[in-house]
Scaffold this active site. Structure first.
Site, short mmCIF file in Angstrom:
data_model
loop_
_atom_site.label_atom_id
_atom_site.label_comp_id
_atom_site.label_asym_id
_atom_site.label_seq_id
_atom_site.Cartn_x
_atom_site.Cartn_y
_atom_site.Cartn_z
N CYS A 2 11.87 -4.42 -7.82
CA CYS A 2 11.88 -4.25 -9.28
C CYS A 2 12.34 -5.52 -9.98
O CYS A 2 13.07 -6.33 -9.43
CB CYS A 2 12.82 -3.13 -9.65
SG CYS A 2 12.49 -1.62 -8.75
N ARG A 27 7.21 -8.53 -9.52
CA ARG A 27 8.28 -7.89 -8.74
C ARG A 27 8.06 -6.39 -8.57
O ARG A 27 8.75 -5.72 -7.81
CB ARG A 27 9.63 -8.13 -9.40
CG ARG A 27 10.04 -9.59 -9.40
CD ARG A 27 11.43 -9.74 -9.95
NE ARG A 27 12.41 -9.11 -9.10
CZ ARG A 27 13.02 -9.69 -8.07
NH1 ARG A 27 12.75 -10.94 -7.78
NH2 ARG A 27 13.89 -9.04 -7.34
N TRP A 74 9.07 -1.12 -8.77
CA TRP A 74 8.37 -0.96 -7.49
C TRP A 74 9.10 0.19 -6.81
O TRP A 74 10.24 0.05 -6.37
CB TRP A 74 8.50 -2.24 -6.68
CG TRP A 74 7.69 -2.29 -5.42
CD1 TRP A 74 6.39 -2.68 -5.29
CD2 TRP A 74 8.15 -1.97 -4.09
NE1 TRP A 74 6.02 -2.61 -3.96
CE2 TRP A 74 7.08 -2.19 -3.21
CE3 TRP A 74 9.36 -1.53 -3.56
CZ2 TRP A 74 7.16 -1.99 -1.83
CZ3 TRP A 74 9.46 -1.32 -2.19
CH2 TRP A 74 8.36 -1.55 -1.34
N ASN A 100 17.82 -2.92 -9.72
CA ASN A 100 16.96 -3.35 -8.62
C ASN A 100 17.78 -3.25 -7.35
O ASN A 100 18.86 -3.85 -7.26
CB ASN A 100 16.51 -4.80 -8.85
CG ASN A 100 15.82 -5.37 -7.61
OD1 ASN A 100 15.15 -4.64 -6.89
ND2 ASN A 100 16.01 -6.66 -7.37
N GLY A 101 17.28 -2.51 -6.38
CA GLY A 101 18.02 -2.35 -5.13
C GLY A 101 17.94 -0.91 -4.67
O GLY A 101 17.09 -0.15 -5.14
N GLU A 489 -2.83 -15.52 9.04
CA GLU A 489 -2.62 -15.65 7.59
C GLU A 489 -3.90 -15.31 6.82
O GLU A 489 -3.87 -14.62 5.80
CB GLU A 489 -2.14 -17.08 7.27
CG GLU A 489 -2.26 -17.54 5.83
CD GLU A 489 -1.36 -16.79 4.85
OE1 GLU A 489 -0.63 -15.89 5.27
OE2 GLU A 489 -1.43 -17.10 3.65
N LYS A 493 -4.06 -12.32 4.12
CA LYS A 493 -4.41 -12.58 2.72
C LYS A 493 -5.57 -11.67 2.31
O LYS A 493 -5.58 -11.09 1.25
CB LYS A 493 -4.78 -14.05 2.57
CG LYS A 493 -4.36 -14.68 1.31
CD LYS A 493 -2.96 -15.21 1.25
CE LYS A 493 -1.86 -14.29 1.70
NZ LYS A 493 -0.56 -14.91 1.76
N GLU A 496 -4.43 -7.90 2.01
CA GLU A 496 -3.51 -7.50 0.93
C GLU A 496 -4.16 -7.54 -0.44
O GLU A 496 -3.77 -6.78 -1.31
CB GLU A 496 -2.19 -8.28 0.97
CG GLU A 496 -2.20 -9.68 0.48
CD GLU A 496 -0.81 -10.33 0.56
OE1 GLU A 496 0.18 -9.70 0.16
OE2 GLU A 496 -0.73 -11.49 1.00
N HIS A 512 -10.33 -8.83 25.47
CA HIS A 512 -9.40 -7.95 26.19
C HIS A 512 -9.19 -6.63 25.46
O HIS A 512 -8.13 -6.03 25.56
CB HIS A 512 -8.07 -8.67 26.42
CG HIS A 512 -8.20 -9.87 27.30
ND1 HIS A 512 -8.48 -9.80 28.64
CD2 HIS A 512 -8.12 -11.19 27.01
CE1 HIS A 512 -8.55 -11.01 29.15
NE2 HIS A 512 -8.35 -11.88 28.18
N LYS A 611 6.21 -8.89 -5.09
CA LYS A 611 6.33 -10.27 -4.66
C LYS A 611 7.48 -10.48 -3.67
O LYS A 611 7.28 -11.02 -2.60
CB LYS A 611 6.50 -11.17 -5.89
CG LYS A 611 6.65 -12.66 -5.56
CD LYS A 611 5.33 -13.25 -5.12
CE LYS A 611 5.43 -14.71 -4.76
NZ LYS A 611 4.31 -15.10 -3.89
#
Ligand code: M6R
Length: 616
Positions: A2, A27, A74, A100-101, A489, A493, A496, A512, A611
């Site tokens: 958040c 955020r 969030w 936030n937390g 990566e 990318k 997401e 395999h 983020k």
């Protein structure tokens, strides 16, 4: 996670709060809200959805006032909805809190408060905080019965008492009816104060206040601040403390889109500059200067490096391991922070340099890992992009990358900046002939141009390939050696931001097991720039083609051979193998971006993400 903001000053607070929230929407963006004090009288507005949505249904003229707080969420406890959106109020609607937390013991506290007759309207952990503050004030029976000076003090004490009941992490801002300031406090979640002229700002992150001021105070662990328009009082453990303000070198333009449709595209286009600025920050007249004394002897008996990270930073770190081991022959162990935190520590901590790699400097898992390494006696180093972030305060030493503020939820320019630090670190630890060292350094200095060539010359082709790539629902990204982490990566990318299921794999590993998944609907992106295993990877491509899967190769200019075996080629400039991750990364970032754009995705705000992940 958040984002929280607060304003106290002489201007109308609401437009400032909404603008600040918008700037840190990365955020969290599932719901939001504001609380404004008009002549001391509280007004609340909140809803599910984004800041733009909130603004649409908010008549700003009805929310006048010079003190306000805001929140962009969030979700952790409770679904994203109007009732769970912050700010949260006490029973009388006079004390408002943005948070936030995570409050770990909120359930117990809530039960206790319910038994005392408190009424709850949300499913959040946060709502216990305003109730606790109110209770503490009530106990003193002082609400509105004392002079304003005494009330300020009582409110601060009430916040302190409330916080003492909480387990978990928080950055909070409290506003209250009749109070002409704000109270802020932090524990394991970031919080800054932007210092203005006859006004002050509070926020989770610097970009929230950059429009208003560059002077910032970073609150420390356990700080509690009373912030008014002309004063900032900070205490820790009950005693007043001094916290110096810092001038932040970022400009507001750095934190704006600058004509690009998305922050992500802007930030990909800033990759050459991020590389350049990172180099500039650490190359002095007399050579490389990371500002850290590593003193590593190398070899099994000497010190080694342990690196912990999450997400994109983890993939950059996997690449960094190979770069450092190749250049410096110093052993590097890389751990996912979230796994490292709950695994046995079997190394001799005192013989290790532990590095936390984190763009934000606020990722909870990474911070925990850093603390764990410290507990085991390791010297700790943070590699981060954010001046004054939590990682810098935990670690013994800090290396800054020079990426500038990264707003897009998908990390891009910070990834290449991290790679640059690994090259510099590898070279600074290397014991190689001077001429070889100079050769590497010169090539490293050309990386901004190399990245720029990809942007200038490959972008058009990548857009074209993205058009058909976007039609698929599954994809593989493969590479070897130093380019295996780049394949990981590339896949991260893509998934997401485009929601295509993508897997990064070692090129030699597909046979395999994953071969069973290859069909004509499963494109494979292969990194095929020249290295000592080029032929082997080409062999893998032939095997993949034989199973009918379409192949897109990232290959060097002038490599005509590759055309025979693949369906499409993205061209990048040739480099020594060890530097190939730079152009290959830029190409893959562009591929992810254009594919997501083709699919009409919310690129800067991918669903369910935020983020910086400040919870475990
Ligand atoms: O700020 P950090 O580098 O510690 O963040 C780590 C990850 O959360 C982050 O890289 C995440 O994976 C990004 N969304 C990837 O684009």
């Amino acid at each position: 996670m958040c984002g929280i903001v607060g304003y106290v000053g002489e201007r109308e607070a609401l437009p400032i709060i909404l603008d600040s929230l918008k700037r840190i929407e990365y955020r969290g963006y599932d719901s939001c809200g504001v609380f404004v004090l008009e002549d001391g009288e509280p007004k609340l507005h909140k809803d599910a959805g984004t800041i733009d949505h909130l603004k649409k249904n908010l008549s700003e003229s009805e929310y006048k006032g010079k003190v306000a707080i805001g929140h962009t969420r969030w979700a952790t406890h409770g679904a994203p909805s109007k009732k769970n959106a912050h700010p949260h109020l006490d029973g009388k609607g006079e004390i408002a809190v943005v948070h936030n937390g995570i409050i770990e013991n909120y359930q117990l506290i809530k039960e206790e408060l319910l038994s005392l007759g408190c009424k709850f309207v949300s499913e959040t952990d946060t709502e216990v905080i305003p109730h606790l503050i109110n209770l503490s004030l009530k106990k003193k029976a002082l609400l509105k019965k004392v002079s304003s000076e005494k009330f300020d003090w009582q409110l601060k004490e009430a916040v302190r008492e409330a916080l003492a009941c909480l387990n978990g992490s928080y950055a909070i801002i409290v506003a209250a009816k009749g109070f002409d300031g704000l109270i802020a406090a932090r524990k394991e979640s970031p919080l800054i104060i932007g210092v203005g002229d006859r006004e002050n700002f509070i926020a989770s992150d610097v970009p929230a206040v950059l429009e208003q001021t560059n002077r910032v105070i970073y609150l420390e662990e356990g700080d509690l601040a009373v912030v008014k328009k002309e004063s900032i009082y900070i205490e820790n453990g009950g005693a007043e403390v001094r916290r110096e303000g810092r001038l932040i070198p970022w400009t507001i333009e750095d934190a704006e889109k600058g004509g690009y449709e998305h922050f992500m595209l802007k930030e990909i286009h800033e990759e050459p500059r991020a590389i350049m600025d990172t180099l500039r920050g650490h190359i002095a007249e007399d050579g490389i200067n990371l500002g850290i004394d590593f003193k590593i002897e190398g070899g099994a008996k000497g010190r080694s490096i342990l690196m912990v990270a999450c997400g994109t930073s983890y993939y950059a770190t996997l690449c960094g391991k190979q770069i450092i081991e190749n250049l410096a022959k110093v052993p590097v162990q890389v751990e996912l922070a979230s796994e490292f935190n709950y695994s046995d520590f079997v190394l001799d901590g005192t013989n290790i340099i532990a590095m936390a790699i984190t763009q934000s400097g606020e990722t909870a898992d990474t911070l925990m890992a850093l603390k764990k390494a410290k507990r085991y006696g390791s010297k700790t180093v943070a590699l981060t992009n954010v001046v004054g972030s939590s990682a810098t305060r935990i670690a013994d030493e800090t290396i800054y990358m020079g990426a500038g503020p990264e707003i897009g939820v998908a990390a891009t320019k910070s990834f290449v900046a991290q790679l640059v630090i690994f090259y510099l670190l590898g070279l600074s630890l290397a014991k190689m002939p001077e001429s070889e060292f100079v050769g590497y350094l010169e090539e490293l200095k050309r990386m901004p141009q190399i990245a720029q060539i990809v942007l200038d010359e490959a972008n058009g082709d990548i857009q074209k390939h993205a058009r058909y790539f976007s039609k698929y629902e599954h994809a593989f990204f493969i590479g070897r050696g130093v380019n295996l982490p780049i394949a990981l990566e590339g896949a991260l990318k893509l998934k997401e931001i485009s929601y295509i299921h993508a897997e990064g794999y070692a090129a030699g590993e597909l046979k395999h097991g994953p071969f069973a998944l290859l069909t004509e609907d499963t494109p494979v992106v292969v990194i095929l720039t020249h290295d000592n295993v080029y032929e082997k990877t080409l062999g893998n491509v032939k095997e993949i083609k034989a199973r009918g899967a379409p192949v897109i190769a990232i290959a060097e200019e002038g490599d005509e051979e590759v055309e025979k075996y693949v369906d499409a080629v993205i061209r990048v400039p040739g480099t020594s193998a060890i530097f190939s991750p730079i152009p290959n990364t830029v190409a893959l970032h562009l591929l992810a971006y254009w594919t997501a754009k083709e699919r009409g995705c919310e690129i800067d705000k991918p669903r369910n993400l935020a983020k910086s992940v400040t919870v475990e």
